[in-house]
Scaffold this active site. Sequence first.
Site, PDB file in Angstrom:
ATOM      1  N   GLU A   1       0.890  -1.242   0.196  1.00 34.23           N
ATOM      2  CA  GLU A   1       0.070   0.081  -0.059  1.00 34.23           C
ATOM      3  C   GLU A   1       1.051   1.488  -0.029  1.00 34.23           C
ATOM      4  OE1 GLU A   1       1.348  -0.335   4.035  1.00 34.23           O
ATOM      5  OE2 GLU A   1       0.326  -1.887   2.696  1.00 34.23           O
ATOM      6  N   ASP A   2       2.143   1.212   0.639  1.00 38.67           N
ATOM      7  CA  ASP A   2       2.876   2.106   0.702  1.00 38.67           C
ATOM      8  C   ASP A   2       3.271   2.780  -0.807  1.00 38.67           C
ATOM      9  OD1 ASP A   2       4.468   0.109   0.568  1.00 38.67           O
ATOM     10  OD2 ASP A   2       5.597   0.566   1.910  1.00 38.67           O
TER      11      ASP A   2
END
Length: 407
Positions: free
Chosen positions: A243-244
Site C-alpha cells: 500500500e505504501d
Amino acid sequence: MHKALYGVDWSFVMSCIMILAWSIVWMIYFGALVYGKCHLYKKVTDGDTEQQSSCLPGVSIVKPLCSVLDSNLKENLITFFELNYPKFELLFCIQDRNENLIQLINELMLQYPEVESQIFIGAKDIVVNPKVNNMLNGYDKAQYPLLMISDSSIKMKPHTLTDMVSHMTEKVGLVHQVPIMCDGDLSFCRQVEQVWFGGAHARIYLFANAFGFNCMTSMSCVFRKKILDEEGGLVSMGNYLGEDFFLTQLIINKGWRVELSSQPGLQNPKSVSIQTYQARMLRWMYLRSTQLPMLLVLEPIQEHIYLAPLTSLALYYMFNIMPYIFIPAHFLVWIIADYILLTIVQGKRPTFSICSFVRAWVFRELSPLYLLPRLLKQRDIIWAGKKFRVHYGGVAERVADSKQCHM
C-alpha cells in the site's frame, strides 16, 4: 568469432550488455553515495527554529499495533509522546484486544496528558490488506491535514517530525524516510539487517529518490490526507499489499512531488532472526516483481553475486581480462563502498567490528543465491500469518485464512 543468427556475434552483444549493466549499477551506487552524503542529516532551513515550528500544520500519527506486546514497544512509543512538535495527535490502532498492551498505552497517555491520543481496539475486515484494515478506525478519526503512518517498530528523535514536515513544501504531497536498523544487540542477525538496510537497500532507495523514481518501502511517511480522501480514503489502498508504494504512486500521478526526509527512519524491533530476514526479503522481492514485472530480469543483474561473474566473462571475451583478477578486485571495491554507504546512512560508523561487518556482508551478498530461485517458484505470499496471491499490477487476494498479526 562465433557467429549466430543473421551473422550477429551474440557473444559480443551479450558482453556489451553485461559491461553496460555493470557500469549502470556502479553509476547508481556513486549517485546514492553522493545523494546520501549531501542530503541525509542536513537541516532543511536556517533561522529561528522555534518561530518556524509555530507555523507548522498539525499532524495525525496513526500507529498500527499488533496485539503482541514486544519488549521494545514502550521505548518506541515514548519517543512519539516526546516529539518536539507544536501540534500532533497519536492514534493507536490495536488489532485485537490485549489488556497488557492497552494498559501500557493508557499508562503512557496518563504520563503525557498534554499529548492528544486515542486508542482504537479491533481491526475492521473490509479490504484484503490486514495493515490497512487495522488503520481504518484511526484514519477516519484523524483531525489534522497531515497524516503520518508509522509502524510499531519505528523509533523517533525529538525533531524528526519537524524535519519531515519542513520538507512538505507547497508542491510536495508526501515525505518519507530511508529505513535503517537501530543499534541494538550485537547479534549476527541484527548486523545482517543493518548491513542490508545501510547498503544494498539504501543504494537503490537513495538513487531512486534522487531522480524522482517511486521506490517506497518506508515504514514511516507523512502525506497530505486530502489527496487520499479524494480517492475514497485509506480504504482505496486496501486491495494492495504494498500500500505504501501505491499510495506514493497515486500522489505522483496527481502531480505532487515526493521528498525524502533528511532523518532516516529508525527501526527498533524487539528481535530479528535469519528466518524473519529471509522471509521479509522474499516477500519484498515478490511484491516488487508483481508491481513491476520487469524487475524479474533486473533483480538478478543488480545483485553482485550474479553480476560480477557474468561481467568477468564479458571482460575476458572483450579485453582478455582474467576473471581471477577482476572478481576479487570487484568485490573488494564493492565491500569498501558498502561500508562507506553504511556510515553515511547511519550517520556514524557501525558499532560492530570490521570483521563482523565482513561476515554479515558476505552472508547478505550470498543470500540471492538462495532467495532468487525461491522467488521464481513463488505463487503465494505468507504475510502476518495469512496467505495471499498477488496478481501482476499489485492487486492481491486472500487465499487462506489463519490467525494473523501485523506490526
